[in-house]
Design a protein around this motif. Structure first.
Motif, short mmCIF file in Angstrom:
data_model
loop_
_atom_site.label_atom_id
_atom_site.label_comp_id
_atom_site.label_asym_id
_atom_site.label_seq_id
_atom_site.Cartn_x
_atom_site.Cartn_y
_atom_site.Cartn_z
N PRO A 94 -29.82 -12.80 24.67
CA PRO A 94 -29.14 -11.54 24.31
C PRO A 94 -28.29 -11.64 22.98
CG PRO A 94 -28.99 -11.69 26.63
CD PRO A 94 -29.44 -12.86 26.11
N GLY A 95 -28.52 -10.68 21.89
CA GLY A 95 -27.59 -10.94 20.91
C GLY A 95 -28.27 -11.53 19.60
N TYR A 96 -29.12 -12.41 19.93
CA TYR A 96 -29.85 -13.17 19.05
C TYR A 96 -31.16 -12.57 18.60
CZ TYR A 96 -26.08 -16.65 20.34
OH TYR A 96 -24.74 -16.98 20.66
N ASP A 97 -31.13 -11.70 17.67
CA ASP A 97 -32.38 -11.05 17.35
C ASP A 97 -33.00 -11.76 16.29
OD1 ASP A 97 -31.63 -8.95 19.26
OD2 ASP A 97 -30.56 -8.08 17.88
N TYR A 98 -33.87 -12.90 17.05
CA TYR A 98 -34.63 -13.37 15.86
C TYR A 98 -35.66 -12.59 15.21
CZ TYR A 98 -33.26 -17.74 18.11
OH TYR A 98 -32.37 -18.75 18.79
N PRO A 99 -36.04 -12.82 13.87
CA PRO A 99 -37.35 -12.06 13.16
C PRO A 99 -38.37 -12.23 14.22
CG PRO A 99 -36.05 -13.37 11.70
CD PRO A 99 -35.39 -13.56 13.01
N ASP A 100 -39.48 -11.12 14.12
CA ASP A 100 -40.56 -11.30 14.99
C ASP A 100 -41.11 -12.37 15.06
OD1 ASP A 100 -39.71 -8.55 15.87
OD2 ASP A 100 -41.22 -7.54 14.44
N ASN A 101 -41.38 -13.04 14.03
CA ASN A 101 -42.34 -14.30 13.97
C ASN A 101 -41.51 -15.37 14.10
OD1 ASN A 101 -41.28 -14.06 11.29
ND2 ASN A 101 -43.11 -15.03 10.38
N TRP A 102 -40.31 -15.57 14.44
CA TRP A 102 -39.65 -16.93 14.67
C TRP A 102 -39.36 -17.12 16.05
CZ3 TRP A 102 -34.82 -18.27 11.05
CH2 TRP A 102 -35.10 -17.92 9.90
N PHE A 103 -39.62 -18.48 16.49
CA PHE A 103 -39.51 -18.77 17.59
C PHE A 103 -38.71 -20.50 17.49
CE2 PHE A 103 -42.81 -15.91 17.91
CZ PHE A 103 -42.56 -15.31 19.07
N PRO A 104 -37.64 -20.51 18.36
CA PRO A 104 -36.82 -21.77 18.28
C PRO A 104 -37.70 -22.74 19.23
CG PRO A 104 -36.09 -20.04 19.84
CD PRO A 104 -36.85 -19.46 19.07
N ILE A 105 -38.04 -23.90 18.52
CA ILE A 105 -38.75 -24.86 19.26
C ILE A 105 -37.84 -26.15 19.57
CG2 ILE A 105 -40.86 -24.16 18.46
CD1 ILE A 105 -40.99 -26.65 16.71
N ALA A 106 -36.54 -26.27 19.06
CA ALA A 106 -35.88 -27.41 19.44
C ALA A 106 -34.16 -27.14 19.24
CB ALA A 106 -36.36 -28.76 18.62
N TYR A 107 -33.43 -27.83 19.57
CA TYR A 107 -32.06 -27.68 19.48
C TYR A 107 -31.33 -29.13 19.35
CZ TYR A 107 -27.37 -26.49 20.58
OH TYR A 107 -26.00 -26.25 20.37
N TYR A 109 -27.90 -31.45 17.26
CA TYR A 109 -26.80 -31.51 16.24
C TYR A 109 -26.01 -30.41 16.04
CZ TYR A 109 -30.23 -35.44 14.85
OH TYR A 109 -31.12 -36.39 14.91
N ASP A 110 -25.28 -30.28 16.90
CA ASP A 110 -24.17 -29.10 16.79
C ASP A 110 -24.70 -27.88 16.71
OD1 ASP A 110 -22.01 -31.28 17.38
OD2 ASP A 110 -22.34 -31.65 15.19
N GLY A 111 -25.72 -27.38 17.32
CA GLY A 111 -25.96 -26.03 17.32
C GLY A 111 -27.13 -25.76 16.27
N CYS A 112 -27.93 -26.90 16.00
CA CYS A 112 -29.12 -26.73 14.87
C CYS A 112 -30.29 -26.50 15.48
CB CYS A 112 -29.10 -27.99 14.17
SG CYS A 112 -30.81 -28.10 13.21
N TYR A 113 -30.94 -25.22 15.25
CA TYR A 113 -32.29 -25.07 16.02
C TYR A 113 -33.47 -25.14 14.65
CZ TYR A 113 -30.44 -22.46 19.90
OH TYR A 113 -30.02 -22.21 21.03
N LEU A 114 -34.53 -26.03 15.40
CA LEU A 114 -35.87 -25.93 14.76
C LEU A 114 -36.50 -24.86 15.17
CD1 LEU A 114 -37.11 -27.84 12.58
CD2 LEU A 114 -38.39 -28.73 14.45
N ILE A 115 -37.15 -23.82 13.94
CA ILE A 115 -37.67 -22.80 14.00
C ILE A 115 -39.23 -22.89 13.48
CG2 ILE A 115 -37.70 -20.21 13.46
CD1 ILE A 115 -35.28 -20.98 15.23
N VAL A 116 -40.15 -22.27 14.54
CA VAL A 116 -41.44 -22.47 14.07
C VAL A 116 -41.66 -20.77 13.59
CG1 VAL A 116 -42.67 -22.20 16.30
CG2 VAL A 116 -43.90 -23.20 14.58
N THR A 117 -42.57 -20.76 12.68
CA THR A 117 -43.04 -19.28 12.31
C THR A 117 -44.45 -19.25 12.42
OG1 THR A 117 -43.16 -19.79 9.96
CG2 THR A 117 -41.15 -18.70 10.76
N ASP A 118 -45.10 -18.28 12.50
CA ASP A 118 -46.52 -17.88 12.45
C ASP A 118 -47.06 -17.77 10.95
OD1 ASP A 118 -45.70 -15.51 11.67
OD2 ASP A 118 -46.89 -14.28 13.28
N LYS A 119 -46.51 -18.24 9.97
CA LYS A 119 -47.06 -18.11 8.59
C LYS A 119 -46.64 -19.33 7.89
CE LYS A 119 -46.68 -13.00 7.94
NZ LYS A 119 -47.03 -12.79 9.65
N MET A 120 -47.51 -19.81 7.23
CA MET A 120 -47.41 -20.94 6.14
C MET A 120 -46.79 -20.39 4.85
SD MET A 120 -48.68 -24.02 7.47
CE MET A 120 -48.96 -24.96 6.01
N VAL A 121 -45.92 -21.22 4.40
CA VAL A 121 -45.13 -20.91 3.24
C VAL A 121 -45.44 -21.98 2.34
CG1 VAL A 121 -43.18 -20.20 1.84
CG2 VAL A 121 -43.82 -19.10 4.23
#
Length: 168
Positions: A94-107, A109-121
């Motif tokens: 609750p309170g962490y409203d990730y953008p729709d296509n963002w999913f945290p996959i790892a945590y 280094y002092d609160g660093c999240y690795l985020i996967v998206t569903d779109k290649m850039v």
């Protein structure tokens, strides 16, 4: 053999009987770090995720449903690679409203999240989000999971994406 399998197998071969790997980090600091991987995710577990997984990241989950890499055995740190259930748990905090296509996959280094998206850039789909959950200050790192995994192994667990060197 895939890049994910090659890198994981090479890393595992270097571990001692306790799952420890001696690494050298910044300022000459040498310490043994823990590396441990979970058993594979099942097809049923993978179906829980509400987005299409990038192929390389799905391959990792089929090999290991999460794990710990470059974690100090006494003090922690390193990166915790989430299981499918942990991805969904962190996504629903609750309170962490990730953008729709963002999913945290790892945590790590002092609160660093690795985020996967569903779109290649460009060449990738991964972001790093530091403590504070400020989606405006996230860092697109321009790589795939298999590239990130290879580089974090080569960098012995350091935040290589922050090195800031310039290639002439």
């Amino acid at each position: 053999m895939s890049k994910i399998k090659i890198n994981l197998e090479a890393l595992k071969k270097r571990l001692d009987s306790k799952g420890l790997l001696e690494v050298q980090q910044e300022e000459g600091y040498v310490e043994k770090m823990k590396v441990a991987f979970n058993s594979p995710a099942t097809g049923k577990e993978l179906q829980k995720l509400p987005f299409t997984l990038p192929e390389d990241y799905e391959e990792f989950l089929r090999l290991h449903n999460g794990g710990l890499i470059f974690t100090h055995p006494e003090y922690g740190g390193g990166f915790e690679l989430f299981t499918v259930d942990e991805i969904l748990e962190h996504r629903a905090i609750p309170g962490y409203d990730y953008p729709d296509n963002w999913f945290p996959i790892a945590y790590g280094y002092d609160g660093c999240y690795l985020i996967v998206t569903d779109k290649m850039v460009g060449n990738g789909y991964l972001y790093v989000m530091d403590t504070g959950y400020d989606f405006e200050d996230n860092m697109f790192i321009g790589m795939t999971f298999e590239d990130w995994l290879e580089k974090i192994i080569i960098a012995q667990g350091t935040k290589f994406w922050e090195w800031g060197f310039i290639i002439p």
